[in-house]
Design a protein around this motif. Structure first.
Motif, PDB file in Angstrom:
ATOM      1  N   LEU A  54       0.584 -69.593  -5.720  1.00 24.54           N
ATOM      2  CA  LEU A  54       0.908 -70.498  -6.819  1.00 24.54           C
ATOM      3  C   LEU A  54       2.175 -70.039  -7.535  1.00 24.54           C
ATOM      4  CD1 LEU A  54      -2.722 -70.912  -8.171  1.00 24.54           C
ATOM      5  CD2 LEU A  54      -1.430 -72.563  -6.816  1.00 24.54           C
ATOM      6  N   GLU A  55       3.171 -69.668  -6.778  1.00 26.17           N
ATOM      7  CA  GLU A  55       4.422 -69.167  -7.329  1.00 26.17           C
ATOM      8  C   GLU A  55       5.202 -70.273  -8.022  1.00 26.17           C
ATOM      9  OE1 GLU A  55       5.437 -67.698  -3.619  1.00 26.17           O
ATOM     10  OE2 GLU A  55       5.631 -69.658  -2.726  1.00 26.17           O
ATOM     11  N   SER A  56       6.086 -69.865  -8.930  1.00 34.51           N
ATOM     12  CA  SER A  56       6.935 -70.819  -9.646  1.00 34.51           C
ATOM     13  C   SER A  56       8.243 -71.011  -8.892  1.00 34.51           C
ATOM     14  CB  SER A  56       7.228 -70.304 -11.061  1.00 34.51           C
ATOM     15  OG  SER A  56       6.034 -70.142 -11.793  1.00 34.51           O
ATOM     16  N   LYS A  57       8.762 -72.238  -8.933  1.00 40.21           N
ATOM     17  CA  LYS A  57       9.999 -72.539  -8.239  1.00 40.21           C
ATOM     18  C   LYS A  57      11.184 -72.453  -9.194  1.00 40.21           C
ATOM     19  CE  LYS A  57      11.918 -75.875  -4.940  1.00 40.21           C
ATOM     20  NZ  LYS A  57      11.702 -77.165  -4.255  1.00 40.21           N
ATOM     21  N   VAL A  58      12.266 -71.836  -8.717  1.00 37.93           N
ATOM     22  CA  VAL A  58      13.488 -71.708  -9.508  1.00 37.93           C
ATOM     23  C   VAL A  58      14.476 -72.768  -9.053  1.00 37.93           C
ATOM     24  CG1 VAL A  58      15.413 -70.199 -10.132  1.00 37.93           C
ATOM     25  CG2 VAL A  58      13.129 -69.218  -9.751  1.00 37.93           C
ATOM     26  N   PRO A  59      15.025 -73.576  -9.979  1.00 39.42           N
ATOM     27  CA  PRO A  59      16.018 -74.596  -9.584  1.00 39.42           C
ATOM     28  C   PRO A  59      17.217 -73.947  -8.894  1.00 39.42           C
ATOM     29  CG  PRO A  59      15.276 -74.941 -11.839  1.00 39.42           C
ATOM     30  CD  PRO A  59      14.742 -73.605 -11.414  1.00 39.42           C
ATOM     31  N   SER A  60      17.493 -74.354  -7.659  1.00 39.61           N
ATOM     32  CA  SER A  60      18.576 -73.741  -6.899  1.00 39.61           C
ATOM     33  C   SER A  60      18.872 -74.591  -5.672  1.00 39.61           C
ATOM     34  CB  SER A  60      18.177 -72.321  -6.472  1.00 39.61           C
ATOM     35  OG  SER A  60      19.156 -71.744  -5.647  1.00 39.61           O
ATOM     36  N   ASP A  61      20.069 -74.374  -5.097  1.00 39.82           N
ATOM     37  CA  ASP A  61      20.434 -75.072  -3.863  1.00 39.82           C
ATOM     38  C   ASP A  61      19.566 -74.595  -2.708  1.00 39.82           C
ATOM     39  OD1 ASP A  61      22.393 -76.429  -5.218  1.00 39.82           O
ATOM     40  OD2 ASP A  61      23.966 -74.984  -4.740  1.00 39.82           O
ATOM     41  N   VAL A  62      19.238 -73.293  -2.719  1.00 39.08           N
ATOM     42  CA  VAL A  62      18.339 -72.708  -1.726  1.00 39.08           C
ATOM     43  C   VAL A  62      16.966 -72.585  -2.388  1.00 39.08           C
ATOM     44  CG1 VAL A  62      17.844 -70.670  -0.318  1.00 39.08           C
ATOM     45  CG2 VAL A  62      20.214 -71.417  -0.640  1.00 39.08           C
ATOM     46  N   PRO A  63      15.877 -73.005  -1.730  1.00 35.23           N
ATOM     47  CA  PRO A  63      14.549 -72.895  -2.334  1.00 35.23           C
ATOM     48  C   PRO A  63      14.228 -71.456  -2.746  1.00 35.23           C
ATOM     49  CG  PRO A  63      14.467 -74.285  -0.383  1.00 35.23           C
ATOM     50  CD  PRO A  63      15.835 -73.652  -0.415  1.00 35.23           C
ATOM     51  N   LEU A  64      13.995 -71.249  -4.046  1.00 34.03           N
ATOM     52  CA  LEU A  64      13.684 -69.926  -4.579  1.00 34.03           C
ATOM     53  C   LEU A  64      12.367 -69.976  -5.342  1.00 34.03           C
ATOM     54  CD1 LEU A  64      17.130 -68.829  -6.094  1.00 34.03           C
ATOM     55  CD2 LEU A  64      16.263 -68.422  -3.796  1.00 34.03           C
ATOM     56  N   TYR A  65      11.593 -68.883  -5.232  1.00 32.57           N
ATOM     57  CA  TYR A  65      10.293 -68.826  -5.889  1.00 32.57           C
ATOM     58  C   TYR A  65      10.120 -67.468  -6.555  1.00 32.57           C
ATOM     59  CZ  TYR A  65       9.692 -72.729  -2.712  1.00 32.57           C
ATOM     60  OH  TYR A  65       9.870 -73.901  -2.026  1.00 32.57           O
ATOM     61  N   ILE A  66       9.514 -67.465  -7.749  1.00 29.45           N
ATOM     62  CA  ILE A  66       9.225 -66.227  -8.466  1.00 29.45           C
ATOM     63  C   ILE A  66       7.759 -66.235  -8.866  1.00 29.45           C
ATOM     64  CG2 ILE A  66       9.630 -64.866 -10.546  1.00 29.45           C
ATOM     65  CD1 ILE A  66      12.485 -65.604 -10.528  1.00 29.45           C
ATOM     66  N   VAL A  67       7.066 -65.152  -8.617  1.00 31.85           N
ATOM     67  CA  VAL A  67       5.686 -65.020  -9.062  1.00 31.85           C
ATOM     68  C   VAL A  67       5.589 -63.751  -9.916  1.00 31.85           C
ATOM     69  CG1 VAL A  67       4.987 -63.750  -6.979  1.00 31.85           C
ATOM     70  CG2 VAL A  67       3.264 -64.939  -8.346  1.00 31.85           C
ATOM     71  N   GLY A  68       4.892 -63.867 -11.054  1.00 29.07           N
ATOM     72  CA  GLY A  68       4.682 -62.698 -11.896  1.00 29.07           C
ATOM     73  C   GLY A  68       5.673 -62.534 -13.025  1.00 29.07           C
ATOM     74  N   LEU A  69       6.382 -63.579 -13.420  1.00 28.38           N
ATOM     75  CA  LEU A  69       7.333 -63.490 -14.532  1.00 28.38           C
ATOM     76  C   LEU A  69       6.797 -64.303 -15.706  1.00 28.38           C
ATOM     77  CD1 LEU A  69      10.099 -62.539 -15.615  1.00 28.38           C
ATOM     78  CD2 LEU A  69      11.091 -64.628 -14.673  1.00 28.38           C
TER      79      LEU A  69
END
Length: 389
Positions: free
Chosen positions: A268-283
């Motif tokens: 259930l990671e969060s997605k970061v707006p970007s040209d390349v799909p980026l995900y952050i979990v734990g922030l």
């Protein structure tokens, strides 16, 4: 390997669900309670964490953190408690998952008017995921490879030291060349629970004697053991059916990997707006430089694509490492970069999260740009001279 981008879209319904829908009763203590009483509360309630309020702050301590305590007598627990970010009733499961991952917890409290009104358990989030169609995600996508193990003839002290130093809660026990059971931090917590009939002066001696004993049959045998090719849906079903917080993945009787609730929740990671799909979990959102970190991660990957254009997507996992001797948070950041050829993994630790990402960025660009150059040189060698002229 299933794409994080596809998984992200598939689990939107779970991520957006309000935590009020899955609220459970919290196990609480008072900050004036003793360490021995706190241990007793955890063991008797079969809970991994306990919580308490200190003014507006929410404090907690876990079973694994208590394993490092040498004096479990009438010393007050307050000095060992750590501050965490709570939830509100209107927060989403996605935010709950981020906090669980960041603080390496199994439950997160929900606060209303400076009062803990309940908790969101990682197990309940996993139950939500069970209702999704996850047969298409292989268990190998999320497993922790080559888990640390112990033997049945190792001492309890050895297992305790491994859990504390490696920050793990599950140790597969090997007996006769195969896994016979799994030892958890909750099993060891029962060892340090004070025996009321013993005098205070005898508790320390009795504990040292217990630590010297072999692990033997201590642990749980009700642990799912599946093939590494098993679908994630089967892993979740098996864990819930056996009421187990982990699942072993084996290959030819070898423990190839382990999956815990934490690994599943990290989907259930969060997605970061970007040209390349980026995900952050734990922030968590309360981190003062959260937006700076997201921007840096985006910039790192954008710069990386200039020297290594094969990058398809990337994922960052951020964890807080609690140090009872310091008020400063210590961070562990793991980054996975996905390309058509393979997945690259990098880990860095430090006190300043922003600087940790700077160091990781330098590593990624230096390492993957070299790989790109090697692949280019190899491709040139393979070109026939008649194709050049």
């Amino acid at each position: 390997m299933s794409s994080p981008q596809v998984i992200y879209g598939h689990l939107k319904e779970v991520r957006d669900l309000k935590v009020d829908k899955i609220l459970k009763k919290a196990i609480t203590i008072d900050s004036s309670d003793s360490i021995s009483k706190t241990v007793g509360v955890l063991v008797n309630s079969d809970s991994y964490e306990v919580f308490c309020m200190d003014g507006k702050d929410v404090l907690t301590i876990s079973a694994r953190e208590l394993l490092g305590i040498k004096d479990i007598g009438d010393v007050k627990i307050k000095s060992l408690l750590r501050k965490i970010q709570p939830l509100t009733r209107n927060d989403t499961v996605e935010k709950a998952a981020a906090i669980l991952s960041h603080y390496r917890m199994r439950s997160v409290p929900v606060v209303e008017g400076n009062e803990i009104v309940g908790v969101v358990n990682g197990k309940d989030i996993v139950e939500l995921l069970q209702k999704q169609d996850l047969k298409w995600i292989p268990a190998s996508n999320i497993l922790t490879a080559d888990p640390i193990t112990v033997t049945s003839t190792d001492s309890i002290a050895t297992a305790r030291k491994l859990m504390i130093t490696k920050r793990i809660d599950h140790l597969p026990v090997i007996k006769g060349g195969k896994v016979s059971q799994v030892l958890t931090s909750m099993h060891l917590l029962q060892v340090i629970k004070p025996t009321e009939r013993l005098g205070m002066g005898l508790r320390g001696l009795d504990l040292q004697k217990k630590y010297k004993e072999n692990i033997a049959n201590m642990g749980s045998t009700r642990i799912p053991n599946l093939n590494t090719n098993a679908p994630l849906s089967l892993v979740i079903e098996s864990m819930l059916k056996n009421d187990s917080s982990c699942c072993l993945l084996t290959l030819w009787d070898h423990v190839h990997g382990i999956i815990t609730y934490k690994d599943i929740i990290n989907l259930l990671e969060s997605k970061v707006p970007s040209d390349v799909p980026l995900y952050i979990v734990g922030l968590p959102e309360d981190y003062s430089s959260a937006e700076i970190v997201k921007t840096k991660f985006d910039k790192i990957i954008r710069n990386l694509t200039k020297v290594y254009p094969e990058v398809e997507q990337a994922k960052a996992s951020i964890k807080t490492i609690h140090n009872p001797d310091s008020n400063r948070p210590h961070y562990e950041v793991s980054v996975r970069v996905f390309s058509p050829y393979r997945t690259y993994n990098y880990t860095e630790m430090g006190w300043d999260l922003s600087k940790v990402f700077d160091t990781l960025g330098s590593k990624l660009i230096r390492n993957l740009s070299q790989r790109s150059k090697k692949r280019w040189k190899t491709s040139i060698r393979k070109v026939d001279k008649h194709d050049i002229f």
